[in-house]
Motif scaffolding. Structure first.
Motif, PDB file in Angstrom:
ATOM      1  N   LEU A 317      40.864  44.840  42.079  1.00  0.00           N
ATOM      2  CA  LEU A 317      40.033  45.570  40.910  1.00  0.00           C
ATOM      3  C   LEU A 317      40.781  45.309  39.471  1.00  0.00           C
ATOM      4  O   LEU A 317      39.923  45.082  38.731  1.00  0.00           O
ATOM      5  CB  LEU A 317      40.125  47.038  41.341  1.00  0.00           C
ATOM      6  N   SER A 318      42.000  45.510  39.330  1.00  0.00           N
ATOM      7  CA  SER A 318      42.705  45.299  38.256  1.00  0.00           C
ATOM      8  C   SER A 318      42.456  43.821  37.779  1.00  0.00           C
ATOM      9  O   SER A 318      42.303  43.583  36.510  1.00  0.00           O
ATOM     10  CB  SER A 318      44.034  45.420  38.222  1.00  0.00           C
ATOM     11  N   ASP A 319      42.545  42.779  38.480  1.00  0.00           N
ATOM     12  CA  ASP A 319      42.385  41.264  38.213  1.00  0.00           C
ATOM     13  C   ASP A 319      40.982  41.181  37.848  1.00  0.00           C
ATOM     14  O   ASP A 319      40.730  40.283  36.919  1.00  0.00           O
ATOM     15  CB  ASP A 319      42.902  40.549  39.337  1.00  0.00           C
ATOM     16  N   LEU A 320      39.955  41.402  38.874  1.00  0.00           N
ATOM     17  CA  LEU A 320      38.542  41.041  38.659  1.00  0.00           C
ATOM     18  C   LEU A 320      37.580  41.825  37.616  1.00  0.00           C
ATOM     19  O   LEU A 320      36.780  41.216  37.042  1.00  0.00           O
ATOM     20  CB  LEU A 320      38.059  40.879  40.157  1.00  0.00           C
ATOM     21  N   LEU A 321      37.879  43.037  37.727  1.00  0.00           N
ATOM     22  CA  LEU A 321      37.101  43.952  37.021  1.00  0.00           C
ATOM     23  C   LEU A 321      36.829  43.641  35.440  1.00  0.00           C
ATOM     24  O   LEU A 321      35.796  43.523  34.924  1.00  0.00           O
ATOM     25  CB  LEU A 321      37.317  45.604  37.051  1.00  0.00           C
ATOM     26  N   PRO A 322      37.998  43.108  34.558  1.00  0.00           N
ATOM     27  CA  PRO A 322      37.697  42.803  33.431  1.00  0.00           C
ATOM     28  C   PRO A 322      37.111  41.808  33.103  1.00  0.00           C
ATOM     29  O   PRO A 322      35.845  41.742  32.584  1.00  0.00           O
ATOM     30  CB  PRO A 322      39.232  42.814  32.991  1.00  0.00           C
ATOM     31  N   THR A 323      37.009  40.947  34.391  1.00  0.00           N
ATOM     32  CA  THR A 323      36.028  39.653  34.153  1.00  0.00           C
ATOM     33  C   THR A 323      34.598  39.863  34.374  1.00  0.00           C
ATOM     34  O   THR A 323      33.727  39.573  33.568  1.00  0.00           O
ATOM     35  CB  THR A 323      36.641  38.610  35.213  1.00  0.00           C
ATOM     36  N   TRP A 324      34.577  40.496  35.380  1.00  0.00           N
ATOM     37  CA  TRP A 324      32.987  40.938  35.575  1.00  0.00           C
ATOM     38  C   TRP A 324      32.486  42.006  34.569  1.00  0.00           C
ATOM     39  O   TRP A 324      31.235  42.150  34.171  1.00  0.00           O
ATOM     40  CB  TRP A 324      33.016  41.821  37.109  1.00  0.00           C
TER      41      TRP A 324
END
Length: 358
Positions: A317-324
């Motif tokens: 979540l920490s890695d992908l959510l900012p990108t999405w």
């Protein structure tokens, strides 16, 4: 063809779920194509014993536990000689139609998922151990003697472990909702969970994962959609940034899912994971536990599967959510599943192929 489908529930049953939606969508299309279809299911309070629904006949008798016996009795009285194929739609307990359909009518099983680990979440300890270690293995070993249709690769692999050799994978279906207005993603990073608040869905894992992820994403918010026996306990333990909506209408559910940046799914296992498909069709990707069923639907929808632990879910979540959040996920046609027209056609073709080979 004259087709008899055995399922312990029909769509009118208060416990109806994804398997019953699948059945209803397929059967009404088969009737529209000119086939004669009958569905045998358990009795439903307030509904007639015999009813025509969307062109197919529904016969209702028995309870959750006696519907299997009643199906066999009905076959002896009314079914023998009147059908070309019988479909044993299995929800944990098979009807074992291949053992008692004795007039030359061909049979095929349709399995959405095996229960396995779910026994320990849905039953008292003694019953859970009996079901997991004795009852379900015995049922599935017996079912392995029949040709089987499975709705995912995971279900096919599970059935193979119990001895099934003639298993054909058929598609899952979905009809994307028609949104009446454009959906704008939330300004805050937003996670959504949608499912019944029950043990085998592991909603506690979602709360723990979001609490961990908020250390890096302090404005992260979580929307929990769904009712169930754990709802009040979960609400009482609600950490910061979490909102519970309970059971909502389809329109509200789709609006919330579409506005979120990521959907999470943490079940012990699924047959497919239809909620993943729903989210993807609305432009919301899923991070799911890498378990049977969820891995099938999540990978088909372009999502990500992670080891089944809150720590792993939090990291992703920490890695992908900012990108999405910066680059919104494009809606996936049919959420990675198939149109119901395609499902009905492919399923009937598989049924017909097995029936001809019998």
């Amino acid at each position: 063809m004259r087709i008899l489908v055995l399922n312990w529930r029909d769509l009118a049953h208060p416990a109806a779920g994804g398997a019953e939606v699948y059945t209803e969508q397929v059967l009404r299309r088969w009737v529209a194509a000119g086939h004669e279809v009958t569905l045998f299911a358990a009795a439903v309070a307030g509904r007639p014993a015999v009813e025509t629904v969307d062109g197919y006949r529904v016969i209702r008798a028995g309870s959750r536990f006696t519907v299997y016996r009643e199906a066999r009795r009905w076959w002896d009285r009314c079914g023998r000689g009147n059908f070309d194929v019988v479909i044993d739609e299995t929800n944990t307990v098979p009807f074992m139609a291949h053992e008692w359909v004795d007039d030359g009518t061909r049979t095929v099983a349709l399995v959405h998922q095996t229960c396995e680990e779910i026994w320990h979440h849905n039953a008292p300890p003694v019953v859970a151990h009996l079901g997991r270690l004795a009852l379900e293995p015995r049922w599935l070993h017996r079912l392995a003697a029949a040709p089987v249709l499975a709705v995912s690769e995971s279900t096919r692999d599970a059935l193979a472990r119990f001895g099934a050799q003639d298993v054909t994978v058929v598609p899952e279906g979905y009809e994307p909702p028609v949104l009446t207005k454009p959906v704008v993603k939330e300004e805050r990073p937003t996670v959504v969970f949608c499912g019944r608040m029950v043990s085998y869905k592991r909603p506690w894992d979602v709360l723990r994962a979001v609490a961990i992820a908020r250390r890096e994403l302090p404005d992260l918010q979580l929307w929990m959609i769904g009712g169930g026996p754990l709802l009040n306990k979960l609400r009482a333990a609600r950490p910061a940034g979490v909102e519970f909506f309970g059971r909502v209408s389809e329109g509200v559910k789709h609006d919330l899912m579409a506005r979120a940046h990521v959907h999470v799914s943490t079940s012990v296992r699924e047959g497919w994971g239809l909620v993943v498909t729903e989210a993807a069709a609305l432009g919301t990707p899923t991070i799911a536990y890498d378990v049977p069923g969820l891995r099938d639907s999540t990978l088909a929808a372009g999502g990500v599967v992670v080891p089944p632990s809150p720590d792993a879910l939090a990291r992703w979540l920490s890695d992908l959510l900012p990108t999405w959040q910066q680059r919104p996920f494009a809606p996936v046609p049919f959420g990675g599943a198939h149109s119901w027209d395609d499902v009905a056609t492919q399923l009937l073709s598989a049924v017909d192929e097995h029936a001809r080979a019998a």
